[in-house]
Design a protein around this motif. Structure first.
Motif, short mmCIF file in Angstrom:
data_model
loop_
_atom_site.label_atom_id
_atom_site.label_comp_id
_atom_site.label_asym_id
_atom_site.label_seq_id
_atom_site.Cartn_x
_atom_site.Cartn_y
_atom_site.Cartn_z
N GLY A 107 2.32 1.71 -3.42
CA GLY A 107 1.26 2.09 -4.53
C GLY A 107 0.92 3.54 -4.31
N ALA A 108 0.95 4.00 -2.99
CA ALA A 108 0.75 5.39 -2.68
C ALA A 108 1.68 6.15 -3.40
CB ALA A 108 0.62 5.73 -1.43
N GLU B 184 2.52 14.63 0.97
CA GLU B 184 1.11 14.16 1.32
C GLU B 184 1.16 12.59 1.66
OE1 GLU B 184 -2.14 15.22 0.82
OE2 GLU B 184 -1.19 16.98 1.21
N TRP C 94 -7.18 16.18 -14.77
CA TRP C 94 -6.89 17.54 -14.05
C TRP C 94 -6.03 18.39 -14.93
CZ3 TRP C 94 -5.50 13.78 -9.41
CH2 TRP C 94 -6.72 13.50 -8.79
N GLN D 118 -6.53 16.39 -4.62
CA GLN D 118 -5.99 15.65 -5.88
C GLN D 118 -4.83 14.64 -5.33
OE1 GLN D 118 -5.13 19.29 -7.91
NE2 GLN D 118 -7.03 18.94 -9.20
N HIS D 119 -4.13 15.02 -4.55
CA HIS D 119 -2.95 14.09 -3.94
C HIS D 119 -3.58 12.86 -3.20
CE1 HIS D 119 0.87 15.97 -5.03
NE2 HIS D 119 0.14 17.30 -4.71
N PHE E 9 1.87 5.25 -7.75
CA PHE E 9 0.82 5.57 -8.69
C PHE E 9 0.76 6.71 -9.25
CE2 PHE E 9 -3.93 6.31 -9.74
CZ PHE E 9 -3.97 5.27 -10.37
N LEU F 280 -6.17 5.86 -4.79
CA LEU F 280 -6.21 4.87 -5.85
C LEU F 280 -4.90 3.88 -5.93
CD1 LEU F 280 -7.75 7.08 -8.53
CD2 LEU F 280 -9.07 4.99 -7.23
N GLY F 281 -3.78 4.52 -5.61
CA GLY F 281 -2.52 3.78 -5.59
C GLY F 281 -2.63 2.66 -4.82
N ALA F 282 -2.79 2.82 -3.58
CA ALA F 282 -2.88 1.88 -2.59
C ALA F 282 -3.88 0.82 -2.86
CB ALA F 282 -3.57 2.59 -0.93
N LEU G 125 0.02 11.08 5.07
CA LEU G 125 -1.09 10.08 4.94
C LEU G 125 -0.73 8.62 5.56
CD1 LEU G 125 -3.85 9.49 3.62
CD2 LEU G 125 -2.66 8.61 1.87
N VAL H 189 -6.69 11.60 -3.68
CA VAL H 189 -7.30 10.67 -4.46
C VAL H 189 -6.36 9.71 -5.19
CG1 VAL H 189 -8.43 10.67 -6.75
CG2 VAL H 189 -9.09 12.19 -5.28
N MET H 190 -5.26 10.33 -5.78
CA MET H 190 -4.17 9.29 -6.42
C MET H 190 -3.53 8.56 -5.28
SD MET H 190 -2.11 12.04 -8.98
CE MET H 190 -2.33 10.63 -10.41
N ASN H 191 -3.44 8.94 -4.29
CA ASN H 191 -2.76 7.90 -2.98
C ASN H 191 -3.49 6.95 -2.93
OD1 ASN H 191 -0.64 9.57 -3.35
ND2 ASN H 191 -1.15 10.87 -1.56
N ASN I 201 0.77 -1.21 -0.07
CA ASN I 201 -0.03 0.03 -0.12
C ASN I 201 0.88 1.38 0.09
OD1 ASN I 201 -2.38 -1.63 0.04
ND2 ASN I 201 -2.46 -1.43 2.39
#
Lengths: 223, 223
Positions: A174-175, A207, A190, B166-167, A178, B173-175, A211, B169-171, A171
């Motif tokens: 991935g973060a 970020e 965007w 936005q970051h 991605f 989705l990445g996870a 997170l 959202v991408m993070n 995970n």
DNA sequence: GTCTATACTTAGATAGAC
DNA sequence: GTCTATCTAAGTATAGAC
């Protein structure tokens, strides 16, 4: 990333330098494989980017497949491993280690933009067939084990909550990744957001760190 | 995912059914493009998987490129959009909405295993060129806007900490996605771990939900 | 060590019979 | 609507001159 030796050698044309030519081919191949993967990459294109003829590729690497394996090994052992520096994290407190890991992973993705794409193409197109011997090597097993250990140490010390280390590793990666992988699609979603500017990448790092650290932290520490 | 109509039509051989043949071709093409992307996919292979001849592909779709676009549109508008159901999340409290979003995203990845790979190949091989009109469509903009709004609503209500939507959202989705994307490589790193079993995918969902919700939650709520 | 020329193979696309 | 046959282009790989 294009190696200096490669570029220099081929811009001073027609200088016979075996090592420089080999590197120039590897550099060009790396870019081509990153975009297309093994199957869609063209030796013709690699030769053109290198500034030599196709015959040179076969002279130095025997086949497209062999060249691909050489690129895979160089980018993992010669780039990723040196850049990620996991050994240095073992002695740090878990939270600091995790933060450094994330920042280095993202910096590595940024500095070696071919790394992630090559790994993904390998997974999707070849089911990791050519990557197998790399990832099952002692070196890789040992180094990735360090990440798992950081998480386990954090749980043992009570600063991380109960986590599944393997899921958490994926995970986090991935973060981190991605953002770069999906960039070319998201730029249409965007429009106008300069996702690949250094400033935005720094923002991305921050970020992810915020997170993930908040995500793993133990909120009920032992007394 | 293989559409039933497609399978059925082509197993009952030689039944002339334009619609069924078209679907069968789309199904096979989807699998081929998911593995190889536009450039390395072979029409020969698609025809073989479908059980028809190459000529049929050109009869129905004119070119490999047109077939690819048809696959892209079907999987996004006809599969992803229906499966993710973002509109239903707008009314929920932010935390619940986010949890549902994550669970649906992962369920979608699992149920439509071609979705993620196709999107990634499109980003890497074609820089999103063929995906542009899909992602810049009103429908896509509006639907992805919902995710951003959930995060902004959470911040406004004080249950989420300060985030860059936005970051984030991408993070997220990445996870969710990296697990599936990188599976074929990681199976060599973690030999014996059945990453794609339904149990592990459920575990993956839970881990991402826990990580992300803890990661975005506001720990100093307003009075 | 590097190039030119070319053999061999595969893949995208079409014509035309059924 | 589906197939067979085939054309053409492109791509992997090699032979041989310099």
């Amino acid at each position: 990333m294009v190696t200096k030796a490669g570029k220099a050698a081929k811009s001073a044309k027609q200088v016979r330098d075996a090592e420089a030519t080999k590197i120039a081919i590897l550099d060009a191949a790396e870019a081509e494989f990153a975009q297309y993967g093994l199957n869609a990459a063209k030796t013709e294109e690699i030769a053109a980017k290198t500034g030599v003829t196709k015959a040179m590729i076969y002279y130095y690497f025997k086949s497209k497949e062999d060249l691909y394996v050489a690129v895979l090994e160089r980018i993992f052992f010669g780039r990723y491993m040196d850049s990620i520096q996991l050994e240095a994290l073992e002695q740090l407190p878990p939270e600091q280690a995790l933060e450094k890991l994330i920042r280095r992973q993202i910096a590595t993705d940024f500095n070696y933009p071919h790394l992630g794409p090559i790994q993904i193409h390998e997974a999707l197109q070849n089911q990791g067939k050519y990557y197998k011997h790399v990832l099952s090597s002692d070196r890789a097993q040992q180094v990735f084990g360090i990440v798992t250990k950081i998480l386990e140490r954090g749980m043992a010390e009570g600063c991380f909550r109960k986590l599944h280390p393997q899921h958490t590793v994926m995970n986090i990666l991935g973060a981190c990744n991605f953002y770069f992988t999906a960039y070319e699609n998201f730029k249409y979603l965007w429009q106008g957001v300069p996702l690949l500017s250094p400033e935005m990448v720094e923002e991305h790092s921050q970020e992810v760190v915020d997170l993930i650290l908040a995500g793993v932290r133990n909120r009920e520490p032992r007394k």
